[in-house]
Every structure is written in structure tokens, then in C-alpha cells.
Design a protein around this motif. Structure first.
Motif, PDB file in Angstrom:
ATOM      1  N   ALA A 152       0.840  -1.200   0.000  1.00  0.00           N
ATOM      2  CA  ALA A 152       0.000   0.000   0.000  1.00  0.00           C
ATOM      3  C   ALA A 152       0.878   1.255   0.000  1.00  0.00           C
ATOM      4  N   SER A 198       2.038   1.881  -3.518  1.00  0.00           N
ATOM      5  CA  SER A 198       0.972   2.467  -4.330  1.00  0.00           C
ATOM      6  C   SER A 198       0.805   3.951  -4.028  1.00  0.00           C
ATOM      7  N   THR A 199       0.914   4.295  -2.759  1.00  0.00           N
ATOM      8  CA  THR A 199       0.798   5.704  -2.384  1.00  0.00           C
ATOM      9  C   THR A 199       1.955   6.514  -2.966  1.00  0.00           C
ATOM     10  N   ASN A 251      -6.245  -5.021  -9.140  1.00  0.00           N
ATOM     11  CA  ASN A 251      -6.586  -4.456  -7.839  1.00  0.00           C
ATOM     12  C   ASN A 251      -5.571  -3.438  -7.332  1.00  0.00           C
ATOM     13  N   ILE A 252      -4.292  -3.649  -7.616  1.00  0.00           N
ATOM     14  CA  ILE A 252      -3.265  -2.733  -7.119  1.00  0.00           C
ATOM     15  C   ILE A 252      -3.463  -1.344  -7.713  1.00  0.00           C
ATOM     16  N   HIS A 287      -6.209  -0.175  -9.016  1.00  0.00           N
ATOM     17  CA  HIS A 287      -7.489   0.359  -8.559  1.00  0.00           C
ATOM     18  C   HIS A 287      -7.346   0.946  -7.152  1.00  0.00           C
ATOM     19  N   ARG A 288      -6.586   0.281  -6.309  1.00  0.00           N
ATOM     20  CA  ARG A 288      -6.356   0.784  -4.962  1.00  0.00           C
ATOM     21  C   ARG A 288      -5.632   2.125  -4.997  1.00  0.00           C
ATOM     22  N   SER A 289      -4.639   2.252  -5.875  1.00  0.00           N
ATOM     23  CA  SER A 289      -3.907   3.505  -5.987  1.00  0.00           C
ATOM     24  C   SER A 289      -4.830   4.638  -6.400  1.00  0.00           C
ATOM     25  N   LEU A 341      -8.133   4.783  -5.935  1.00  0.00           N
ATOM     26  CA  LEU A 341      -9.059   5.068  -4.839  1.00  0.00           C
ATOM     27  C   LEU A 341      -8.380   5.866  -3.731  1.00  0.00           C
ATOM     28  N   LEU A 342      -7.134   5.518  -3.418  1.00  0.00           N
ATOM     29  CA  LEU A 342      -6.394   6.237  -2.389  1.00  0.00           C
ATOM     30  C   LEU A 342      -6.160   7.698  -2.773  1.00  0.00           C
ATOM     31  N   LYS A 362     -12.363  -0.709 -13.421  1.00  0.00           N
ATOM     32  CA  LYS A 362     -11.293  -1.695 -13.258  1.00  0.00           C
ATOM     33  C   LYS A 362     -11.539  -2.867 -14.184  1.00  0.00           C
TER      34      LYS A 362
END
Length: 220
Positions: free
Chosen positions: A152, A155-156, A179-180, A182-184, A186-187, A194
Motif C-alpha cells: 500500500a 501504491s501511495t 486491484n493494485i 485500482h487501490r492507488s 481510490l487512495l 477496473k
């Protein structure tokens, strides 16, 4: 209309060259590593060619693999495809385009995910800008020739770079590949569709997801 000058791309690459990749990661553009100079040249050529094509969509992947961008400096691109063995992929690559492959790594030629990516884009006649949520190569501790899932925190850290590309290219839409990515997104406070990552047998669902988005007009 997209307006880019070489200086803007150069500034983006300089940003990468001075970035700290953190532990168990390698920055393939790090200015303190001599062989990375060729990777920076390759990335600059790719971004300049993409600027000429005025992409509307950013396809955001996970992170460079040791058989792909870690070697070539170009997202989802292995040594074999870089020199046009089989296809020049929208006229972007090939032996006459001035790319180089640094000799500081074993001559791994084939990256399966890269092959699926470019074959799918060619089949769909869809050329987005490609990048990674984490643009540095995450590897297992003590094994530079391996891949690991970005954390995480990775990704940030990568948000700064893909956000710079969004602004630089006046990107209108982003598609998360897996997912990785997509998480970036969303953050960062963004929402984006996605699609399945093409690795590990996901090639069919990856293509189907892109087809659905294209049918919905995401590239119009």
C-alpha cells in the motif's frame, strides 16, 4: 488539444530519476546508476511517440516486472517486442526506432503479461497511454530478479508519477488494470473502472473488460 513539449517529458523523467524507490525495489530510471541512462532514453522516446498520438485514456497497471519494464524502461514492454520481433505495435517500436536494451541484466526476452497486453490492444485497435501505479520494480528481499506485489505504501508513493502523466497528457479517463492499480486510484480520491489483470490466466477477462469499456465510449 494536447500540447506537449520535449521539456515537459524531460522534466517528468528527471522526477523519476531522482525518486527514492524505497526498500526491496529498484528504480530503473535512477540517475545514479549508469545503465539506467538507456532506460530513460527509451522512456522518453515512448512518451514522445505517444504525445504525437494524443491518447485520451491512461491504462494503469501494477508495477514493472524484472523481465519487462525493469529491462527496457517502457511499460509492459520486453526486450523481444522492443525491437519489433513479430510486430511494431502501432508503429511505436522496432529495430529502426532508436531504442536500446541495457546489458546489466540477463538477456531475458519474453514477458508474458506484456505480450498479452500488446496483442489485446492491437486486436482492439486501442492505444492508451500505459503506466504503472508503482513505476519501480518491486522484488523479493535479496533477489533482484524476482517480482513481488507492491505494498500500500508503494501504491501511495507512485501516485505522484501517474498523476503527473495525467496532467501532462491531458488524460480524460483512467482504467485500472487489476486491484493494485485500482487501490492507488481510490487512495488518490479518484474513481475509475477496473478490468482484470491479464496475468495468471486473466487474458480473456482483460480483453472482455476493455471491449465493454470501449463499447461504452471511454475512448471517444
Amino acid at each position: 488539444m494536447l500540447t506537449l513539449d520535449p521539456g515537459s517529458i524531460e522534466s517528468f523523467i528527471n522526477q523519476l530519476a531522482t525518486a527514492d524507490s524505497g526498500p526491496n525495489s529498484f528504480n530503473p530510471f535512477d540517475g545514479s546508476v549508469p545503465d539506467n541512462a538507456l532506460r530513460r532514453v527509451n522512456l522518453e522516446k515512448y512518451l514522445q511517440k505517444m504525445a504525437e498520438r494524443k491518447p485520451k485514456v491512461l491504462l494503469l497497471g501494477e508495477a514493472p516486472g524484472y523481465r519487462g519494464m525493469r529491462i527496457t524502461g517502457i511499460p509492459f514492454m520486453d526486450r523481444r517486442m522492443l525491437f519489433g520481433q513479430g510486430s511494431n505495435y502501432f508503429g511505436l517500436f522496432g529495430p529502426d526506432e532508436g531504442y536500446a536494451a541495457p546489458a546489466d541484466l540477463p538477456s531475458v526476452m519474453y514477458e508474458p503479461t506484456a505480450a498479452v497486453m500488446w496483442r489485446t490492444l492491437t486486436d482492439l485497435d486501442f492505444l492508451p497511454l500505459l503506466w504503472s501505479a508503482y513505476p519501480f520494480h518491486p522484488h523479493k528481499p535479496g533477489n533482484a530478479l524476482s517480482n513481488r506485489t507492491p505494498t500500500a505504501a508503494n501504491s501511495t508513493a507512485g501516485q505522484l508519477h501517474w498523476q503527473a502523466l495525467v496532467e501532462l497528457f491531458s488524460i480524460q479517463a483512467i482504467i485500472a488494470v487489476g486491484n493494485i492499480a485500482h487501490r492507488s486510484l481510490l487512495l488518490s480520491g479518484r474513481s475509475a473502472p477496473k478490468v482484470r489483470h491479464p496475468a495468471h490466466g486473466g487474458n480473456v477477462k482483460f480483453k472482455e473488460g476493455l471491449e465493454e469499456l470501449l463499447a461504452g465510449g471511454i475512448n471517444d
